[in-house]
Design a protein around this motif. Structure first.
Motif, PDB file in Angstrom:
ATOM      1  N   VAL A  24       0.847  -1.186   0.000  1.00 55.61           N
ATOM      2  CA  VAL A  24       0.000   0.000   0.000  1.00 55.61           C
ATOM      3  C   VAL A  24       0.889   1.244   0.000  1.00 55.61           C
ATOM      4  CG1 VAL A  24      -1.880   1.199   1.165  1.00 55.61           C
ATOM      5  CG2 VAL A  24      -1.692  -1.289   1.352  1.00 55.61           C
ATOM      6  N   THR A  25       0.741   2.055  -1.033  1.00 47.81           N
ATOM      7  CA  THR A  25       1.494   3.304  -1.139  1.00 47.81           C
ATOM      8  C   THR A  25       0.527   4.477  -1.100  1.00 47.81           C
ATOM      9  OG1 THR A  25       1.417   3.244  -3.548  1.00 47.81           O
ATOM     10  CG2 THR A  25       3.330   2.231  -2.499  1.00 47.81           C
ATOM     11  N   LEU A  26       1.073   5.666  -0.974  1.00 52.13           N
ATOM     12  CA  LEU A  26       0.247   6.873  -0.990  1.00 52.13           C
ATOM     13  C   LEU A  26      -0.316   7.090  -2.386  1.00 52.13           C
ATOM     14  CD1 LEU A  26       2.295   9.484   1.045  1.00 52.13           C
ATOM     15  CD2 LEU A  26       0.013   8.694   1.559  1.00 52.13           C
ATOM     16  N   PRO A  27      -1.552   7.573  -2.475  1.00 55.21           N
ATOM     17  CA  PRO A  27      -2.121   7.862  -3.789  1.00 55.21           C
ATOM     18  C   PRO A  27      -1.348   8.953  -4.546  1.00 55.21           C
ATOM     19  CG  PRO A  27      -3.785   8.009  -2.067  1.00 55.21           C
ATOM     20  CD  PRO A  27      -2.483   7.761  -1.391  1.00 55.21           C
TER      21      PRO A  27
ATOM     22  N   LEU B 107      -2.262   7.806   6.869  1.00 53.50           N
ATOM     23  CA  LEU B 107      -2.155   6.543   7.600  1.00 53.50           C
ATOM     24  C   LEU B 107      -3.341   6.343   8.539  1.00 53.50           C
ATOM     25  CD1 LEU B 107       1.619   6.635   8.529  1.00 53.50           C
ATOM     26  CD2 LEU B 107       0.529   5.022   6.975  1.00 53.50           C
ATOM     27  N   GLN B 108      -3.807   7.428   9.142  1.00 48.61           N
ATOM     28  CA  GLN B 108      -4.894   7.340  10.113  1.00 48.61           C
ATOM     29  C   GLN B 108      -6.267   7.277   9.444  1.00 48.61           C
ATOM     30  OE1 GLN B 108      -3.802   6.650  13.047  1.00 48.61           O
ATOM     31  NE2 GLN B 108      -1.753   7.119  12.304  1.00 48.61           N
ATOM     32  N   THR B 109      -6.327   7.604   8.168  1.00 45.62           N
ATOM     33  CA  THR B 109      -7.614   7.620   7.468  1.00 45.62           C
ATOM     34  C   THR B 109      -7.606   6.634   6.294  1.00 45.62           C
ATOM     35  OG1 THR B 109      -6.869   9.506   6.130  1.00 45.62           O
ATOM     36  CG2 THR B 109      -8.106  10.003   8.149  1.00 45.62           C
ATOM     37  N   GLY B 110      -6.858   6.957   5.263  1.00 44.90           N
ATOM     38  CA  GLY B 110      -6.854   6.147   4.043  1.00 44.90           C
ATOM     39  C   GLY B 110      -6.365   4.727   4.251  1.00 44.90           C
ATOM     40  N   LEU B 111      -5.251   4.567   4.958  1.00 45.21           N
ATOM     41  CA  LEU B 111      -4.730   3.214   5.189  1.00 45.21           C
ATOM     42  C   LEU B 111      -5.669   2.426   6.091  1.00 45.21           C
ATOM     43  CD1 LEU B 111      -2.645   1.017   4.789  1.00 45.21           C
ATOM     44  CD2 LEU B 111      -1.327   2.012   6.657  1.00 45.21           C
TER      45      LEU B 111
ATOM     46  N   LEU C  42      -7.465  -1.140   5.084  1.00 41.97           N
ATOM     47  CA  LEU C  42      -7.377  -2.370   5.884  1.00 41.97           C
ATOM     48  C   LEU C  42      -8.760  -2.938   6.203  1.00 41.97           C
ATOM     49  CD1 LEU C  42      -4.547  -1.344   8.371  1.00 41.97           C
ATOM     50  CD2 LEU C  42      -4.334  -2.786   6.326  1.00 41.97           C
ATOM     51  N   VAL C  43      -9.702  -2.072   6.492  1.00 44.39           N
ATOM     52  CA  VAL C  43     -11.069  -2.521   6.776  1.00 44.39           C
ATOM     53  C   VAL C  43     -11.665  -3.180   5.530  1.00 44.39           C
ATOM     54  CG1 VAL C  43     -13.418  -1.705   7.264  1.00 44.39           C
ATOM     55  CG2 VAL C  43     -11.494  -0.871   8.634  1.00 44.39           C
ATOM     56  N   ARG C  44     -11.415  -2.583   4.360  1.00 39.36           N
ATOM     57  CA  ARG C  44     -11.967  -3.115   3.111  1.00 39.36           C
ATOM     58  C   ARG C  44     -11.310  -4.425   2.684  1.00 39.36           C
ATOM     59  NH1 ARG C  44     -10.535   1.530   0.526  1.00 39.36           N
ATOM     60  NH2 ARG C  44      -9.663   0.220  -1.100  1.00 39.36           N
ATOM     61  N   THR C  45      -9.977  -4.522   2.793  1.00 39.66           N
ATOM     62  CA  THR C  45      -9.263  -5.677   2.246  1.00 39.66           C
ATOM     63  C   THR C  45      -9.054  -6.802   3.252  1.00 39.66           C
ATOM     64  OG1 THR C  45      -7.112  -4.663   2.721  1.00 39.66           O
ATOM     65  CG2 THR C  45      -8.068  -4.267   0.524  1.00 39.66           C
TER      66      THR C  45
ATOM     67  N   PRO D 152      -5.504   0.220  14.511  1.00 36.47           N
ATOM     68  CA  PRO D 152      -5.539  -0.705  13.374  1.00 36.47           C
ATOM     69  C   PRO D 152      -6.666  -1.728  13.525  1.00 36.47           C
ATOM     70  CG  PRO D 152      -3.813  -1.355  14.882  1.00 36.47           C
ATOM     71  CD  PRO D 152      -4.369  -0.054  15.399  1.00 36.47           C
ATOM     72  N   SER D 153      -7.213  -2.133  12.391  1.00 40.76           N
ATOM     73  CA  SER D 153      -8.272  -3.149  12.407  1.00 40.76           C
ATOM     74  C   SER D 153      -7.703  -4.560  12.293  1.00 40.76           C
ATOM     75  CB  SER D 153      -9.251  -2.884  11.263  1.00 40.76           C
ATOM     76  OG  SER D 153      -8.569  -2.908  10.026  1.00 40.76           O
ATOM     77  N   VAL D 154      -6.381  -4.668  12.133  1.00 35.44           N
ATOM     78  CA  VAL D 154      -5.694  -5.961  12.046  1.00 35.44           C
ATOM     79  C   VAL D 154      -4.437  -5.891  12.912  1.00 35.44           C
ATOM     80  CG1 VAL D 154      -6.550  -6.403   9.710  1.00 35.44           C
ATOM     81  CG2 VAL D 154      -4.320  -5.310  10.024  1.00 35.44           C
ATOM     82  N   PRO D 155      -3.869  -7.030  13.307  1.00 38.40           N
ATOM     83  CA  PRO D 155      -2.599  -6.994  14.044  1.00 38.40           C
ATOM     84  C   PRO D 155      -1.523  -6.334  13.188  1.00 38.40           C
ATOM     85  CG  PRO D 155      -3.547  -9.199  14.080  1.00 38.40           C
ATOM     86  CD  PRO D 155      -4.356  -8.397  13.111  1.00 38.40           C
ATOM     87  N   GLN D 156      -0.683  -5.521  13.816  1.00 40.25           N
ATOM     88  CA  GLN D 156       0.389  -4.881  13.053  1.00 40.25           C
ATOM     89  C   GLN D 156       1.734  -5.096  13.720  1.00 40.25           C
ATOM     90  OE1 GLN D 156      -0.539  -0.743  12.526  1.00 40.25           O
ATOM     91  NE2 GLN D 156      -0.231  -0.192  14.640  1.00 40.25           N
ATOM     92  N   VAL D 157       2.748  -5.163  12.860  1.00 42.31           N
ATOM     93  CA  VAL D 157       4.139  -5.289  13.271  1.00 42.31           C
ATOM     94  C   VAL D 157       4.833  -4.023  12.804  1.00 42.31           C
ATOM     95  CG1 VAL D 157       6.285  -6.582  12.946  1.00 42.31           C
ATOM     96  CG2 VAL D 157       4.090  -7.796  13.078  1.00 42.31           C
ATOM     97  N   THR D 158       5.580  -3.392  13.705  1.00 41.78           N
ATOM     98  CA  THR D 158       6.219  -2.115  13.395  1.00 41.78           C
ATOM     99  C   THR D 158       7.714  -2.206  13.636  1.00 41.78           C
ATOM    100  OG1 THR D 158       4.200  -0.946  14.028  1.00 41.78           O
ATOM    101  CG2 THR D 158       6.221   0.348  13.945  1.00 41.78           C
ATOM    102  N   VAL D 159       8.491  -1.718  12.684  1.00 41.64           N
ATOM    103  CA  VAL D 159       9.946  -1.695  12.780  1.00 41.64           C
ATOM    104  C   VAL D 159      10.388  -0.296  13.216  1.00 41.64           C
ATOM    105  CG1 VAL D 159      12.111  -1.936  11.501  1.00 41.64           C
ATOM    106  CG2 VAL D 159      10.167  -3.422  10.959  1.00 41.64           C
ATOM    107  N   VAL D 160      11.269  -0.244  14.210  1.00 47.00           N
ATOM    108  CA  VAL D 160      11.893   1.007  14.648  1.00 47.00           C
ATOM    109  C   VAL D 160      13.383   0.872  14.380  1.00 47.00           C
ATOM    110  CG1 VAL D 160      12.320   2.579  16.570  1.00 47.00           C
ATOM    111  CG2 VAL D 160      10.149   1.327  16.436  1.00 47.00           C
TER     112      VAL D 160
END
Length: 122
Positions: free
Chosen positions: A37-40, A52-56, A60-63, A79-87
């Motif tokens: 998923v990239t920015l439009p 990220l807070q709106t479009g993404l 996620l809800v749709r897909t 998030p509507s799904v589990p997420q893994v974040t890299v720092v």
């Protein structure tokens, strides 16, 4: 299917973008089914955070992927799904004057902890 937050990618990716591209390519070579998923359109840092807070989130809800992979600490706070974040580092937090993005230390101090709490794994 795993969704990948690839909003850092652009026409000329920087270090984090190069990392994200390499990660995506490596996962694909291993047979992972990805929804990259990239920015439009280009929006700058603040626009990317808002998207990220709106479009993404809406994507996620749709897909309904099984998880979201964030190759940097920019992610949905609810998030509507589990997420893994890299720092990768905390330089903007500990050395605010060295950050490439003005006010990045504020993002790292106030928003990154929320992102990490919303993540299943870091």
């Amino acid at each position: 299917m795993i969704a990948v937050n690839a909003t850092i990618l652009g026409e000329r990716p920087t270090g984090l973008g190069v990392y994200a591209r390499g990660l995506i390519d490596a996962l694909r070579r291993r047979g992972a089914e990805l929804d990259v998923v990239t920015l439009p359109s280009p929006r700058g840092h603040a626009g990317r955070i808002l998207w990220l807070q709106t479009g993404l989130r809406w994507h996620l809800v749709r897909t309904r992927p099984s998880a979201l992979l964030n190759p940097l600490p920019e992610a949905p706070l609810l998030p509507s799904v589990p997420q893994v974040t890299v720092v990768h580092d905390l330089i903007p937090l500990f050395y605010p004057g060295r950050a490439r993005v003005p006010r990045a230390h504020l993002y790292f101090r106030y928003v990154v902890p929320l992102v990490l709490r919303a993540s299943r794994s870091v």
